[in-house]
Write an enzyme that holds these catalytic residues in place. Structure first.
Site, PDB file in Angstrom:
ATOM      1  N   GLY A 258     -10.761   3.420   2.657  1.00  0.00           N
ATOM      2  CA  GLY A 258     -11.661   3.187   1.540  1.00  0.00           C
ATOM      3  C   GLY A 258     -11.301   1.901   0.825  1.00  0.00           C
ATOM      4  O   GLY A 258     -10.382   1.184   1.227  1.00  0.00           O
TER       5      GLY A 258
ATOM      6  N   GLU B  50      -4.433  -7.361   9.276  1.00  0.00           N
ATOM      7  CA  GLU B  50      -4.746  -6.623  10.501  1.00  0.00           C
ATOM      8  C   GLU B  50      -5.970  -7.162  11.227  1.00  0.00           C
ATOM      9  O   GLU B  50      -6.110  -7.015  12.444  1.00  0.00           O
ATOM     10  CB  GLU B  50      -4.963  -5.140  10.179  1.00  0.00           C
ATOM     11  CG  GLU B  50      -3.739  -4.399   9.690  1.00  0.00           C
ATOM     12  CD  GLU B  50      -2.791  -4.000  10.815  1.00  0.00           C
ATOM     13  OE1 GLU B  50      -3.049  -4.391  11.979  1.00  0.00           O
ATOM     14  OE2 GLU B  50      -1.804  -3.303  10.522  1.00  0.00           O
TER      15      GLU B  50
ATOM     16  N   LYS C 234     -14.105  -3.438   9.492  1.00  0.00           N
ATOM     17  CA  LYS C 234     -14.527  -4.219   8.314  1.00  0.00           C
ATOM     18  C   LYS C 234     -13.596  -5.391   8.074  1.00  0.00           C
ATOM     19  O   LYS C 234     -13.973  -6.375   7.427  1.00  0.00           O
ATOM     20  CB  LYS C 234     -14.647  -3.319   7.084  1.00  0.00           C
ATOM     21  CG  LYS C 234     -13.372  -2.629   6.628  1.00  0.00           C
ATOM     22  CD  LYS C 234     -12.483  -3.482   5.746  1.00  0.00           C
ATOM     23  CE  LYS C 234     -11.154  -2.820   5.501  1.00  0.00           C
ATOM     24  NZ  LYS C 234     -10.200  -3.712   4.789  1.00  0.00           N
TER      25      LYS C 234
ATOM     26  N   PHE D  93       0.829  -1.209   0.000  1.00  0.00           N
ATOM     27  CA  PHE D  93       0.000   0.000   0.000  1.00  0.00           C
ATOM     28  C   PHE D  93       0.861   1.256   0.000  1.00  0.00           C
ATOM     29  O   PHE D  93       0.566   2.224  -0.698  1.00  0.00           O
ATOM     30  CB  PHE D  93      -0.940  -0.008   1.204  1.00  0.00           C
ATOM     31  CG  PHE D  93      -1.995   1.066   1.161  1.00  0.00           C
ATOM     32  CD1 PHE D  93      -2.768   1.255   0.027  1.00  0.00           C
ATOM     33  CD2 PHE D  93      -2.224   1.877   2.251  1.00  0.00           C
ATOM     34  CE1 PHE D  93      -3.745   2.247  -0.027  1.00  0.00           C
ATOM     35  CE2 PHE D  93      -3.194   2.865   2.220  1.00  0.00           C
ATOM     36  CZ  PHE D  93      -3.959   3.053   1.081  1.00  0.00           C
TER      37      PHE D  93
ATOM     38  N   ASP E  90     -15.618  -0.089   1.496  1.00  0.00           N
ATOM     39  CA  ASP E  90     -14.446  -0.928   1.740  1.00  0.00           C
ATOM     40  C   ASP E  90     -14.861  -2.355   2.092  1.00  0.00           C
ATOM     41  O   ASP E  90     -14.222  -3.327   1.690  1.00  0.00           O
ATOM     42  CB  ASP E  90     -13.615  -0.318   2.870  1.00  0.00           C
ATOM     43  CG  ASP E  90     -12.178  -0.810   2.865  1.00  0.00           C
ATOM     44  OD1 ASP E  90     -11.823  -1.626   1.992  1.00  0.00           O
ATOM     45  OD2 ASP E  90     -11.401  -0.391   3.741  1.00  0.00           O
TER      46      ASP E  90
ATOM     47  N   ARG F 141      13.461   1.261   6.826  1.00  0.00           N
ATOM     48  CA  ARG F 141      14.514   0.958   7.797  1.00  0.00           C
ATOM     49  C   ARG F 141      15.668   0.183   7.174  1.00  0.00           C
ATOM     50  O   ARG F 141      16.818   0.344   7.566  1.00  0.00           O
ATOM     51  CB  ARG F 141      13.933   0.130   8.949  1.00  0.00           C
ATOM     52  CG  ARG F 141      13.123   0.924   9.947  1.00  0.00           C
ATOM     53  CD  ARG F 141      12.751   0.044  11.113  1.00  0.00           C
ATOM     54  NE  ARG F 141      12.196   0.822  12.211  1.00  0.00           N
ATOM     55  CZ  ARG F 141      11.842   0.291  13.371  1.00  0.00           C
ATOM     56  NH1 ARG F 141      11.986  -1.002  13.576  1.00  0.00           N
ATOM     57  NH2 ARG F 141      11.338   1.055  14.330  1.00  0.00           N
TER      58      ARG F 141
ATOM     59  N   LYS G 194      -4.914   0.436   8.966  1.00  0.00           N
ATOM     60  CA  LYS G 194      -6.225   0.002   9.434  1.00  0.00           C
ATOM     61  C   LYS G 194      -6.069  -0.998  10.577  1.00  0.00           C
ATOM     62  O   LYS G 194      -6.201  -2.208  10.391  1.00  0.00           O
ATOM     63  CB  LYS G 194      -7.019  -0.602   8.272  1.00  0.00           C
ATOM     64  CG  LYS G 194      -7.278   0.401   7.143  1.00  0.00           C
ATOM     65  CD  LYS G 194      -7.932  -0.227   5.938  1.00  0.00           C
ATOM     66  CE  LYS G 194      -8.186   0.817   4.854  1.00  0.00           C
ATOM     67  NZ  LYS G 194      -8.782   0.226   3.632  1.00  0.00           N
TER      68      LYS G 194
ATOM     69  N   VAL H 148       0.993  -8.210   7.006  1.00  0.00           N
ATOM     70  CA  VAL H 148       0.077  -8.480   8.113  1.00  0.00           C
ATOM     71  C   VAL H 148      -1.376  -8.400   7.658  1.00  0.00           C
ATOM     72  O   VAL H 148      -1.766  -7.496   6.916  1.00  0.00           O
ATOM     73  CB  VAL H 148       0.313  -7.454   9.243  1.00  0.00           C
ATOM     74  CG1 VAL H 148      -0.708  -7.637  10.367  1.00  0.00           C
ATOM     75  CG2 VAL H 148       1.730  -7.592   9.784  1.00  0.00           C
TER      76      VAL H 148
END
Length: 352
Positions: free
Chosen positions: A153, A298, A208, A20, A261, A39, A109, A296
């Site tokens: 979104g 989430e 969501k 993302f 979403d 990093r 999120k 991940v």
């Protein structure tokens, strides 16, 4: 050429370069000079030398650094795009170099724990709202930044990378943050809406993900569109009750960041959370699924946190409660579905 001298105008910063983060960096690069923070020096070298990030194509003008101070000095607007598990630590790393004039618009999120000293997720039996921080709250707790916003979104990174039509919501209590996000991100194939209810928009993106895992499980069981329609509609009711209890507005949950979403992630194999549910229904263990994923999902942590939050309320959230049993108590997906089908819902919509 040094990054400080890369442009006469201020650059825009992106913190984190996952799928993302890379997609947002490319969108920003259509209008602005962009510097990304990572990093890992190898990732920075890959970006600067080959214009890719872990194999993902980046606009050639994008530059990278491992130096938080340089990024903060070069950019007035920063887009943190990092997982919730590392968000607080990274904000602490940037905190000495951030000022009240900075704008931070995050795209994470998830939720972060805020517990008293000595308390951990393993030794608490319930969580109150003050124990759960959205990312905007983490930014405000860890830094002096005032003007905070978020992105939420139906924004699947792979489709954004392909420049397919999409839209997002920039939410903030400050109109100038919303306008800045719109100015920087809006393009021919990317629409940007505004919303002043940042907590509601953040919670939409967080909650969501629970329903997306459940949708993946239905798909993994081979069930059809009737079952998915039932799940999405009842999931929306559950999201609204939970979201309102945590401080969000119903209007935000029925907008692009909520229902928009949810519909996307409940129907897409590109969604990490959907994939988790699908693979669980196929008989894989959660540990095996998590160890095999590059990024991940989430929703896994969100299910655990919201289940503990429910213990401090009089709310019932049957989808979340049963999904918690599937994820963490070796409950069979089929058994959870049977329970949900027998749950005594009597009214369709009762929150308006």
């Amino acid at each position: 050429m040094s990054l400080r001298n890369y442009s006469d105008k201020k650059s825009v910063g992106v913190i984190g370069i996952g799928s993302f983060g890379a997609a947002i960096a490319n969108l920003l690069a259509e209008k602005s000079s962009v510097i990304v923070y990572a990093r890992d020096q190898e990732v920075v070298d890959e970006i600067n030398e080959r214009h890719t990030a872990k194999g993902r194509a980046l606009t050639p003008t994008i530059r990278a650094t491992t130096d938080p101070q340089l990024l903060c000095e070069s950019c007035d607007t920063l887009f943190p795009m990092i997982s919730s598990s590392g968000f607080k630590e990274v904000m602490g790393l940037f905190a000495p170099f951030l000022h009240p004039y900075h704008y931070l618009i995050h795209g994470t999120k998830g939720l972060v724990l805020n517990l008293p000293p000595g308390k951990t997720l393993d030794n608490v039996t319930k969580l109150r709202r003050e124990n759960l921080c959205t990312m905007s709250e983490v930014i405000q707790n860890e830094t002096v930044v005032v003007r905070v916003g978020c992105l939420a979104g139906p924004n699947l990174a792979k489709e954004l990378a392909q420049k397919q039509p999409a839209a997002t919501v920039v939410a903030s209590r400050f109109n100038e943050v919303i306008h800045e996000g719109q100015r920087l991100l809006r393009g021919d194939n990317f629409q940007v809406y505004g919303n002043s209810d940042i907590i509601g928009v953040e919670l939409s993106g967080v909650l969501k993900n629970i329903i997306a895992i459940a949708a993946g499980a239905l798909s993994g069981m081979g069930l059809g569109e009737n079952a998915r329609g039932l799940l999405v509609s009842r999931g929306m009711v559950e999201l609204i009750y939970l979201g309102k209890a945590m401080g969000g507005s119903t209007k935000s949950f029925i907008g692009l960041a909520g229902i928009g979403d949810m519909v996307t992630t409940c129907n897409s194999t590109l969604s990490r959370n959907f994939t988790v549910g699908y693979r669980l229904a196929q008989g894989e263990t959660l540990d095996a699924i998590v160890s095999d994923m590059d990024e991940v999902a989430e929703g896994i942590n969100t299910v655990r946190l919201i289940r503990l939050f429910l213990e401090s309320t009089d709310l019932r959230a049957p989808i979340t409660e049963n999904l918690h049993k599937v994820l963490f108590q070796s409950f069979k997906v089929e058994t959870a579905l049977q329970y949900l089908m027998k749950y005594p819902f009597n009214v369709d919509i009762d929150f308006l």
